[in-house]
Design an enzyme around this catalytic site. Structure first.
Site, PDB file in Angstrom:
ATOM      1  N   GLY A  35       0.789  -1.224   0.000  1.00  0.00           N
ATOM      2  CA  GLY A  35       0.000   0.000   0.000  1.00  0.00           C
ATOM      3  C   GLY A  35       0.821   1.273   0.000  1.00  0.00           C
ATOM      4  CG  ASN A  36       1.464   3.099  -2.744  1.00  0.00           C
ATOM      5  OD1 ASN A  36       0.614   3.540  -3.506  1.00  0.00           O
ATOM      6  ND2 ASN A  36       2.075   1.936  -2.959  1.00  0.00           N
ATOM      7  CB  THR A  51       9.749   2.003  -0.734  1.00  0.00           C
ATOM      8  OG1 THR A  51       9.558   0.680  -1.243  1.00  0.00           O
ATOM      9  CG2 THR A  51      11.228   2.255  -0.507  1.00  0.00           C
ATOM     10  N   GLY A  52       9.113   0.061   1.712  1.00  0.00           N
ATOM     11  CA  GLY A  52       9.692  -0.886   2.649  1.00  0.00           C
ATOM     12  C   GLY A  52       9.306  -0.704   4.096  1.00  0.00           C
ATOM     13  CD  GLU A  82       2.708  -0.129  -6.404  1.00  0.00           C
ATOM     14  OE1 GLU A  82       1.940   0.182  -5.490  1.00  0.00           O
ATOM     15  OE2 GLU A  82       2.636  -1.180  -7.041  1.00  0.00           O
ATOM     16  CG  HIS A 101      -2.025   1.151  -4.320  1.00  0.00           C
ATOM     17  ND1 HIS A 101      -2.917   0.352  -5.011  1.00  0.00           N
ATOM     18  CD2 HIS A 101      -0.887   0.418  -4.200  1.00  0.00           C
ATOM     19  CE1 HIS A 101      -2.339  -0.799  -5.309  1.00  0.00           C
ATOM     20  NE2 HIS A 101      -1.103  -0.787  -4.818  1.00  0.00           N
ATOM     21  CG  HIS A 103      -2.728  -4.820  -2.326  1.00  0.00           C
ATOM     22  ND1 HIS A 103      -1.459  -5.264  -2.001  1.00  0.00           N
ATOM     23  CD2 HIS A 103      -2.550  -3.880  -3.298  1.00  0.00           C
ATOM     24  CE1 HIS A 103      -0.558  -4.626  -2.733  1.00  0.00           C
ATOM     25  NE2 HIS A 103      -1.202  -3.777  -3.523  1.00  0.00           N
ATOM     26  CG  HIS A 164      -1.363  -4.088  -8.260  1.00  0.00           C
ATOM     27  ND1 HIS A 164      -0.582  -3.140  -8.881  1.00  0.00           N
ATOM     28  CD2 HIS A 164      -0.999  -4.042  -6.957  1.00  0.00           C
ATOM     29  CE1 HIS A 164       0.219  -2.574  -7.995  1.00  0.00           C
ATOM     30  NE2 HIS A 164      -0.015  -3.104  -6.816  1.00  0.00           N
TER      31      HIS A 164
END
Length: 229
Positions: A35-36, A51-52, A82, A101, A103, A164
């Protein structure tokens, strides 16, 4: 973007992103470092998740400030891989102030199946989202992703990313997040009705009235989902 737009103050944006990240994680919309989230905080300034890092355990100092080219302005960590997808949404739709974003499992299942959320099954789905199309599959973290979502940024409020996840945006971070919640709820109800084996769609007159309500809220995107005669 017009110069009189009021951008979210950076400290408040940092706090909001961490709160939304925590909610995403607790609701199992994301796992591990998935996610972001991003918010526009200036004409050419955006703040985003690194990230990470698990979005459920972020602190405000972890976030990264960058420009529309994706160049880091502030922050010791790297931005989400992303972020190009987020920046493309901002570039395509100047009304957007925040992007999320995730999932979410059921919505992502529809994305995996290539099935859009496009039926007038509840009044809330019509008003909050309308149609949620499926963007073509694109390799994560590549230029393919922003290119795949670009056609949907102006006329819709959310998009499923094939195999995705989901992407939502809004005039502020609250609207972007609520659209993610509504999207998963929409998908869940569609999933349940498929299991029941029957669905009674709203009719054309009912949908027209809901579209008017949506427009009265200042939302002119989303399209008209499938309805019954």
């Amino acid at each position: 973007m017009e110069s009189n737009v009021c951008f979210m103050e950076e400290a408040a944006a940092r706090k909001a992103i961490c709160e939304i990240g925590r909610r995403m994680y607790e609701r199992c919309y994301i796992a591990a470092n998935d996610g972001n989230i991003s918010i526009r905080i200036g004409k050419d300034r955006f703040i985003c998740t690194p990230t990470g890092v698990s979005k459920g355990y972020m602190t405000p100092d972890m976030l990264v400030v960058l420009n529309s080219k994706g160049e880091v302005i502030e922050g010791g960590l790297k931005p989400s891989s992303e972020i190009k997808m987020h920046l493309r949404v901002y570039a395509e739709n100047e009304q957007v102030q925040a992007v999320t974003h995730a999932h979410p499992p059921i919505a992502t299942s529809f994305a995996v199946a290539g099935i859009p959320l496009d039926k007038a099954i509840t009044s809330e789905a019509v008003v909050m989202l309308g149609i949620v199309p499926v963007a073509p599959y694109a390799t994560p973290s590549t230029q393919e992703v922003p290119d795949s979502v670009a056609p949907f940024c102006k006329n819709y409020n959310a998009v499923l990313l094939a195999n995705h996840g989901a992407l939502t945006w809004g005039k502020d971070i609250t609207e972007a997040w609520f659209r993610m919640e509504s999207l998963e709820h929409y998908a869940k109800i569609m999933h349940y009705t498929k299991g029941i084996g029957k669905e009674n769609l709203l009719n054309s007159e009912q949908v027209k009235k809901l579209i008017k309500i949506r427009e009265s809220m200042g939302i002119n995107s989303g399209g008209v989902p499938e309805f019954s005669e």
